[in-house]
Design an enzyme around this catalytic site. Structure first.
Site, PDB file in Angstrom:
ATOM      1  N   ASP A  88       0.820  -1.625   0.310  1.00 15.70           N
ATOM      2  CA  ASP A  88      -0.004   0.351  -0.388  1.00 15.70           C
ATOM      3  C   ASP A  88       0.790   1.535  -0.127  1.00 15.70           C
ATOM      4  O   ASP A  88       0.534   2.188  -0.916  1.00 15.70           O
ATOM      5  CB  ASP A  88      -0.490  -0.037   1.273  1.00 15.70           C
ATOM      6  CG  ASP A  88      -0.167  -0.322   2.628  1.00 15.70           C
ATOM      7  OD1 ASP A  88       0.975  -0.169   2.956  1.00 15.70           O
ATOM      8  OD2 ASP A  88      -1.728   0.558   3.524  1.00 15.70           O
ATOM      9  N   GLY A 131      -2.446  -7.672  14.911  1.00 17.40           N
ATOM     10  CA  GLY A 131      -2.265  -7.295  13.676  1.00 17.40           C
ATOM     11  C   GLY A 131      -3.388  -7.411  12.827  1.00 17.40           C
ATOM     12  O   GLY A 131      -3.600  -7.857  11.517  1.00 17.40           O
ATOM     13  N   LEU A 132      -4.735  -7.030  12.949  1.00 17.54           N
ATOM     14  CA  LEU A 132      -6.156  -7.485  12.730  1.00 17.54           C
ATOM     15  C   LEU A 132      -6.153  -5.799  12.999  1.00 17.54           C
ATOM     16  O   LEU A 132      -7.925  -5.184  12.374  1.00 17.54           O
ATOM     17  CB  LEU A 132      -6.916  -8.438  13.647  1.00 17.54           C
ATOM     18  CG  LEU A 132      -6.315  -9.718  12.948  1.00 17.54           C
ATOM     19  CD1 LEU A 132      -7.288 -10.294  14.106  1.00 17.54           C
ATOM     20  CD2 LEU A 132      -6.068 -10.286  12.337  1.00 17.54           C
ATOM     21  N   SER A 133      -5.879  -4.960  13.324  1.00 15.38           N
ATOM     22  CA  SER A 133      -6.717  -3.019  12.454  1.00 15.38           C
ATOM     23  C   SER A 133      -6.984  -2.572  13.958  1.00 15.38           C
ATOM     24  O   SER A 133      -7.778  -1.745  13.917  1.00 15.38           O
ATOM     25  CB  SER A 133      -6.917  -3.270  11.444  1.00 15.38           C
ATOM     26  OG  SER A 133      -5.518  -2.744  10.738  1.00 15.38           O
ATOM     27  N   SER A 134      -6.720  -3.294  15.274  1.00 12.37           N
ATOM     28  CA  SER A 134      -7.740  -2.934  16.269  1.00 12.37           C
ATOM     29  C   SER A 134      -7.321  -1.595  16.580  1.00 12.37           C
ATOM     30  O   SER A 134      -8.738  -0.550  17.245  1.00 12.37           O
ATOM     31  CB  SER A 134      -7.007  -3.347  17.472  1.00 12.37           C
ATOM     32  OG  SER A 134      -5.672  -3.519  17.745  1.00 12.37           O
ATOM     33  N   SER A 135      -6.270  -0.866  16.297  1.00 14.52           N
ATOM     34  CA  SER A 135      -6.180   0.542  16.894  1.00 14.52           C
ATOM     35  C   SER A 135      -6.551   1.667  15.316  1.00 14.52           C
ATOM     36  O   SER A 135      -7.889   2.530  15.653  1.00 14.52           O
ATOM     37  CB  SER A 135      -4.486   0.780  15.993  1.00 14.52           C
ATOM     38  OG  SER A 135      -4.441   2.183  15.939  1.00 14.52           O
ATOM     39  N   GLU A 148      -3.271   8.020  13.675  1.00 12.85           N
ATOM     40  CA  GLU A 148      -2.300   6.669  13.103  1.00 12.85           C
ATOM     41  C   GLU A 148      -0.850   7.783  13.200  1.00 12.85           C
ATOM     42  O   GLU A 148      -0.234   7.604  14.299  1.00 12.85           O
ATOM     43  CB  GLU A 148      -2.196   6.065  12.581  1.00 12.85           C
ATOM     44  CG  GLU A 148      -3.184   4.707  12.363  1.00 12.85           C
ATOM     45  CD  GLU A 148      -3.303   4.220  13.741  1.00 12.85           C
ATOM     46  OE1 GLU A 148      -2.715   3.497  14.083  1.00 12.85           O
ATOM     47  OE2 GLU A 148      -4.636   3.746  14.247  1.00 12.85           O
ATOM     48  N   ASP A 195      -5.227  -0.210   6.143  1.00 14.82           N
ATOM     49  CA  ASP A 195      -6.562  -0.497   6.916  1.00 14.82           C
ATOM     50  C   ASP A 195      -7.654   0.637   6.926  1.00 14.82           C
ATOM     51  O   ASP A 195      -9.022  -0.629   7.078  1.00 14.82           O
ATOM     52  CB  ASP A 195      -5.639   0.065   8.103  1.00 14.82           C
ATOM     53  CG  ASP A 195      -4.612  -0.756   8.646  1.00 14.82           C
ATOM     54  OD1 ASP A 195      -4.185  -2.352   7.364  1.00 14.82           O
ATOM     55  OD2 ASP A 195      -3.537  -1.213   9.495  1.00 14.82           O
ATOM     56  N   TYR A 231       8.942  -1.799  10.530  1.00 12.86           N
ATOM     57  CA  TYR A 231       7.763  -1.401   9.508  1.00 12.86           C
ATOM     58  C   TYR A 231       8.286  -0.457   8.718  1.00 12.86           C
ATOM     59  O   TYR A 231       8.715  -0.421   7.704  1.00 12.86           O
ATOM     60  CB  TYR A 231       6.579  -1.028   9.904  1.00 12.86           C
ATOM     61  CG  TYR A 231       5.797  -1.456   8.936  1.00 12.86           C
ATOM     62  CD1 TYR A 231       4.215  -1.879   8.623  1.00 12.86           C
ATOM     63  CD2 TYR A 231       5.459   0.598   8.491  1.00 12.86           C
ATOM     64  CE1 TYR A 231       3.504  -0.819   7.783  1.00 12.86           C
ATOM     65  CE2 TYR A 231       4.288   0.795   7.926  1.00 12.86           C
ATOM     66  CZ  TYR A 231       3.830   0.269   6.987  1.00 12.86           C
ATOM     67  OH  TYR A 231       2.454   0.403   6.422  1.00 12.86           O
TER      68      TYR A 231
END
Ligand code: GLA
Length: 384
Positions: free
Chosen positions: A41, A129-133, A165, A177, A229
């Protein structure tokens, strides 16, 4: 997932018990999992996420004063955030951390002056890694946007979530995300072209073919996630400079194979080949060629491991064991720990569970969390 699923009625009822009034809104911001197309991305490439049937729920009501009262389903005590404290956080050193940081950032970005009563519940495992943020940012942004009169455009919400973010929490994340969470449609995968900031729902109808998806939370620490990252973002930016392209998705495989530096070459190879695998997956899923999709999952994992260097021994062992069982699998998201996505026949669930539990116990790792996803869920929406 140990907790029972949350419902809108429950959210409204619990809100009433806490604050003595009904909420003005209940927003549902799902977690996301990327089927394929990782670390593309921020290089203008393709991704193929779905929304998960596990969400962060935000029940909210605006207040007359400027206090924000907060209660969550994961902390016993309720707490409050004054306007002064929010301002101090915004003016103080960055990055900000914790739930208060999300609230301060959202209030600042949308210039909200009044306070609110908030009740938050989440079904998304944190640090998996499931984009809770991103889900939390979007749930709060959506609730606060309701008070601004004009309806929020999807593009505004996506960019504001990135702002939370990137600018406030110091997390270097791309557009995948928030695009996935805002734009995902039930029963479809979302084909994202990050370069054009464009997305469209595409068929990924595994359930009608006796297939199932599982998200496997490896419960392994993501210690290198942030620095690793950032390093990849810099490496790929450097490769662009050397190739004189704006983003690697504009380069051909031939061009990247000529990069003299071996590290930059392999990083770039991953981006270019991963874009190709996303296109092939979209095509194979449209034709219900699930064996081909599984093959592409394995190839993607190999590329993330060997060319991109974002896998870990736990992720590799998990994918290898699933591959032995004939189950398509790859690490998903940023890597460096987190989750694996698996695609197999419905009946494989029990075997997957048994085999992975055995593997993790042999290795002395905490047991994995195995979450079936019987169909892609709906993106961000108002439930009340
Ligand atoms: C994280 C980032 C995304 C994306 C993925 C890797 O989830 O937030 O923007 O780069 O990693 O595909």
């Amino acid at each position: 997932m140990n907790k029972s699923p949350v419902t809108a009625e429950q959210m409204a009822e619990q809100f009433f018990q806490l604050y003595g009034e009904a909420p003005e809104s209940v927003w549902v911001a799902p977690g996301r999992v990327n089927l394929i197309g990782d670390h593309t991305d921020y290089q203008g490439g393709y991704a193929l996420p779905i929304a998960l049937p596990y969400a962060t729920w935000v029940a909210a009501r605006r207040r007359e004063d400027s206090m924000v009262h907060v209660a969550t389903d994961y902390r016993q005590e309720h707490w409050s955030l004054t306007a002064q404290r929010r301002q101090d956080m915004i003016r103080g050193p960055r990055p900000l951390a914790g739930l208060a940081a999300f609230i301060a950032a959202v209030w600042e970005i949308l210039a909200v002056s009044r306070g609110a009563d908030l009740w938050l519940a989440t079904e998304i495992p944190v640090a998996s890694g499931l984009s809770s943020s991103a889900a939390l940012s979007l749930g709060l942004l959506a609730a606060a946007r309701d008070w601004q009169g004009a309806p929020a455009s999807s593009s505004d919400l996506i960019h504001q979530a990135m702002q939370v973010e990137n600018d406030y929490l110091g997390v270097d994340s791309g557009i995948l995300d928030p695009m996935a969470i805002v734009l995902a449609q039930q029963d479809y995968a979302l084909w994202i072209d990050a370069g054009k900031e464009d997305a469209r729902p595409v068929a990924f109808d595994y359930a009608h073919d006796g297939q199932c998806l599982w998200v496997i939370d490896t419960h392994s620490p993501r210690t290198l996630a942030s620095s690793g990252y950032q390093e990849r973002v810099h490496e790929t930016a450097e490769a662009c400079r050397r190739l004189e392209v704006c983003c690697l998705s504009q380069a051909s495989l031939e061009e990247v194979e000529k990069i003299p530096d071996p590290v930059l070459r392999s990083r770039s190879r991953h981006v270019v080949t991963e874009n190709g695998r996303v296109l092939e997956t979209v095509e194979a899923a449209a034709q219900k060629h699930w064996d081909r999709v599984k093959q592409l999952f394995w190839e993607s994992h190999q590329s993330l491991r060997d060319d991109y260097g974002v896998s870990t021994p736990v992720l590799d062992a998990t994918v290898a064991r699933l591959k032995e069982l004939g189950v398509g699998a790859r690490l998903t998201g940023a890597g460096f720990g987190g989750s694996v996505i698996a695609l197999g026949a419905w009946g494989d669930g029990a075997v997957i569970e048994r085999e992975l539990r055995a593997l993790y116990s042999e290795q002395g790792w905490d047991p994995p969390g195995i979450m079936p996803v019987d169909h892609p869920a709906r993106g961000l929406h108002r439930a009340f």
